[in-house]
Write an enzyme that holds these catalytic residues in place. Structure first.
Site, PDB file in Angstrom:
ATOM      1  N   GLU A 206      -0.659  -6.201   0.160  1.00 17.14           N
ATOM      2  CA  GLU A 206      -1.050  -4.978   0.865  1.00 17.14           C
ATOM      3  C   GLU A 206      -2.255  -5.203   1.775  1.00 17.14           C
ATOM      4  OE1 GLU A 206      -1.233  -1.434  -1.499  1.00 17.14           O
ATOM      5  OE2 GLU A 206       0.712  -1.791  -2.420  1.00 17.14           O
ATOM      6  N   LYS A 338       4.840   9.258  -4.360  1.00 20.57           N
ATOM      7  CA  LYS A 338       5.582   8.224  -3.628  1.00 20.57           C
ATOM      8  C   LYS A 338       7.023   8.714  -3.456  1.00 20.57           C
ATOM      9  CE  LYS A 338       3.330   4.045  -5.547  1.00 20.57           C
ATOM     10  NZ  LYS A 338       3.392   3.131  -6.720  1.00 20.57           N
ATOM     11  N   ARG A 367       4.234   1.915  -0.601  1.00 20.65           N
ATOM     12  CA  ARG A 367       4.644   0.908  -1.576  1.00 20.65           C
ATOM     13  C   ARG A 367       4.123  -0.454  -1.114  1.00 20.65           C
ATOM     14  NH1 ARG A 367       7.761   3.236  -5.655  1.00 20.65           N
ATOM     15  NH2 ARG A 367       6.733   1.483  -6.698  1.00 20.65           N
ATOM     16  N   LYS A 389      -3.200   6.511   0.251  1.00 22.18           N
ATOM     17  CA  LYS A 389      -3.445   5.110  -0.130  1.00 22.18           C
ATOM     18  C   LYS A 389      -2.287   4.286   0.423  1.00 22.18           C
ATOM     19  CE  LYS A 389      -3.122   2.650  -4.567  1.00 22.18           C
ATOM     20  NZ  LYS A 389      -2.057   2.676  -5.574  1.00 22.18           N
TER      21      LYS A 389
HETATM   22  P1  PGA Z   1       4.023  -0.902  -5.793  1.00 21.43           P
HETATM   23  O1  PGA Z   1       2.448  -0.787  -5.869  1.00 21.43           O
HETATM   24  O2  PGA Z   1       4.478  -0.339  -4.526  1.00 21.43           O
HETATM   25  O3  PGA Z   1       4.284  -2.379  -5.937  1.00 21.43           O
HETATM   26  O4  PGA Z   1       4.542  -0.127  -6.992  1.00 21.43           O
HETATM   27  C1  PGA Z   1       1.745   0.363  -5.468  1.00 21.43           C
HETATM   28  C2  PGA Z   1       1.075   1.039  -6.634  1.00 21.43           C
HETATM   29  O5  PGA Z   1       1.186   0.614  -7.796  1.00 21.43           O
HETATM   30  O6  PGA Z   1       0.410   2.055  -6.447  1.00 21.43           O
HETATM   31 ZN    ZN Z   2      -0.091   2.259  -8.731  1.00 12.44          ZN
END
Ligand code: PGA
Ligand code: ZN
Length: 429
Positions: A206, A338, A367, A389
């Site tokens: 990220e 999400k 993600r 975020k």
């Molecule tokens: P992920 O990570 O997209 O790999 O789930 C993001 C998070 O955990 O907030």
């Molecule tokens: Zn998370």
């Protein structure tokens, strides 16, 4: 004839930031408006998330999405051609009915979400308004407080450190743009400090700096040093936020800190994190315990929930019913939102509405596998979710979102409000 009838619906395979296939959907309405959206993909996923449909087998490590794309161009197109895209609830209900499973296992949540979001984009286009305005009406005008990654870890950095995100947030900033200005200085200072220590090894999934540390706590120390080096007051102007993503290192009921060669039980984990909260200017902790450790989650919230925001991601998976259950158990005081954890915009909105009614805060989140799609920024502004975020201030799939928020803030001019410190004001106590 209405202007918002779906006359063309097309799915295609495009690529995400990890070099994996993902689903893009483009649709056109009778009035000529076009909408397009791409599904993201997680790596540290919750067990109860909606299903990300992959082909398996050899091609692209099993991550191909030929079946999900075929579902868009087959069953979904057949059901939605002629449908009114402006009725998002009816459109999403059709997707839910067509799939027929709780987790969208048949069509794939990657297929349904891309369709759901593309329909919203097209409808906004038909109305000649930005998506956030279409979603939130005239009142929509609040830019979210960002949580921005400085160091990446966990599943996003080959488990080089156990905890997943060390982020900063700027409760002292007066605008979204100012929060980014400040964070850019901190991100750069952190890179300089890593360089000077001979520990600069590029970035994680990220965009946060690669976590070349001997203990997890060193990442916190380094971030505070970076805030200081950039000339800001740690805690007052710029504070720390963590995503522990504890599900990722929870084995047989214990928390295995691989970097430190030790294992903790739930109480030990709570004590470790509470110690960090005492010693560092931390204002938010996500997934402090594993997704099935509800008692631990509740105990952690009792211990520190009046001092910090306690955020549920893996256990709550943007699911209204699970958020109600968390509230019943007094687990956490904020939720991650999400869209691909549920698979339609309507269900995502419902999860946020329920969270808000129960007094929970919200953070809309990207993600770890992302693209140039910026829909979530519009959800944050349109639905008035106070925080966002999306990773670090590096990598195009991350900056695509930050930059879209800057455009929105500028376009709103004096009407723009910034969620700021109020977004993380304590919700309990
Ligand atoms: P992920 O990570 O997209 O790999 O789930 C993001 C998070 O955990 O907030
Ligand atoms: Zn998370």
């Amino acid at each position: 004839m209405s202007e918002t009838e779906i006359v063309y619906l097309h799915g295609r395979r495009v690529w995400d930031s990890r070099g994996r296939p993902t689903v893009e959907v483009e649709l056109m309405l009778s009035g000529g408006a076009v909408g397009r959206a791409i599904a993201p993909a997680g790596a540290s996923t919750g067990a109860a998330e909606a299903h990300d449909l992959r082909d398996g087998g050899e091609t692209f490590g099993g991550f191909d999405v030929a079946r999900a794309v075929a579902n868009v161009n087959g069953h979904i197109a057949a059901a939605l051609l002629g449908h009114d895209a402006a009725d998002q609830a009816a459109l999403d209900a059709t997707l839910i009915r067509l799939d027929g499973t709780e987790a969208k296992e048949k069509l794939g949540a990657n297929a349904t979400l891309a369709v759901s979001m593309a329909a919203a984009h097209a409808t906004a286009g038909a109305a000649g308004v930005p998506l956030y305005r279409h979603l939130g009406g005239e009142e929509a005008g609040m830019l979210p407080l960002p949580q921005i990654q400085i160091f990446g870890g966990g599943a996003h950095a080959g488990r080089r450190m156990d905890i997943q995100d060390v982020l900063v947030t700027c409760p002292g900033a007066r605008s979204f743009a100012e929060a980014l200005d400040w964070t850019a200085e901190v991100y750069r200072a952190a890179g300089d400090l890593m360089q000077a220590a001979g520990k600069l090894h590029g970035v994680a999934d990220e965009g946060g700096w690669w976590p070349a540390f001997d203990t997890n706590e060193q990442a916190l120390e380094m971030t505070v040093r970076a805030i200081d080096k950039a000339g800001f007051e740690p805690g007052q102007e710029i504070a720390l936020a963590l995503d522990i993503a504890a599900t990722g290192f929870h084995r047989n009921g214990r928390y295995a800190l691989g970097l430190e060669g030790r294992e903790l039980d739930s109480a030990g984990m709570i004590a470790l994190l509470a110690g960090w909260i005492d010693r560092y200017p931390i204002v938010s902790v996500e997934d402090p315990l594993a997704e099935d450790d509800w008692d631990g989650f509740a105990a952690f919230t009792r211990a520190v929930g009046e001092r910090v925001q306690v955020v549920g991601d893996d256990a709550l998976v943007t699911h209204a019913g699970r958020i109600r259950e968390a509230a019943r158990r007094h687990a956490g005081n904020a939720v991650l939102i999400k869209p691909n954890q549920r698979g339609t915009l309507t269900e995502t909105h419902e999860a946020w509405q329920v969270a808000k009614q129960l007094g929970y805060g919200g953070i809309v989140s990207a993600r770890s596998g992302e693209t140039e799609d910026t829909t979530i920024v519009h959800l944050a502004v349109g639905w008035g979710i106070g925080q966002i975020k999306v990773g670090a201030m590096a990598r195009g799939e991350r900056t695509a979102k930050w930059n879209e928020a800057l455009r929105i803030e500028e376009a709103m001019g004096p009407r723009a409000r910034f969620a700021g410190a109020a977004a993380i004001a304590r919700r309990r106590g």
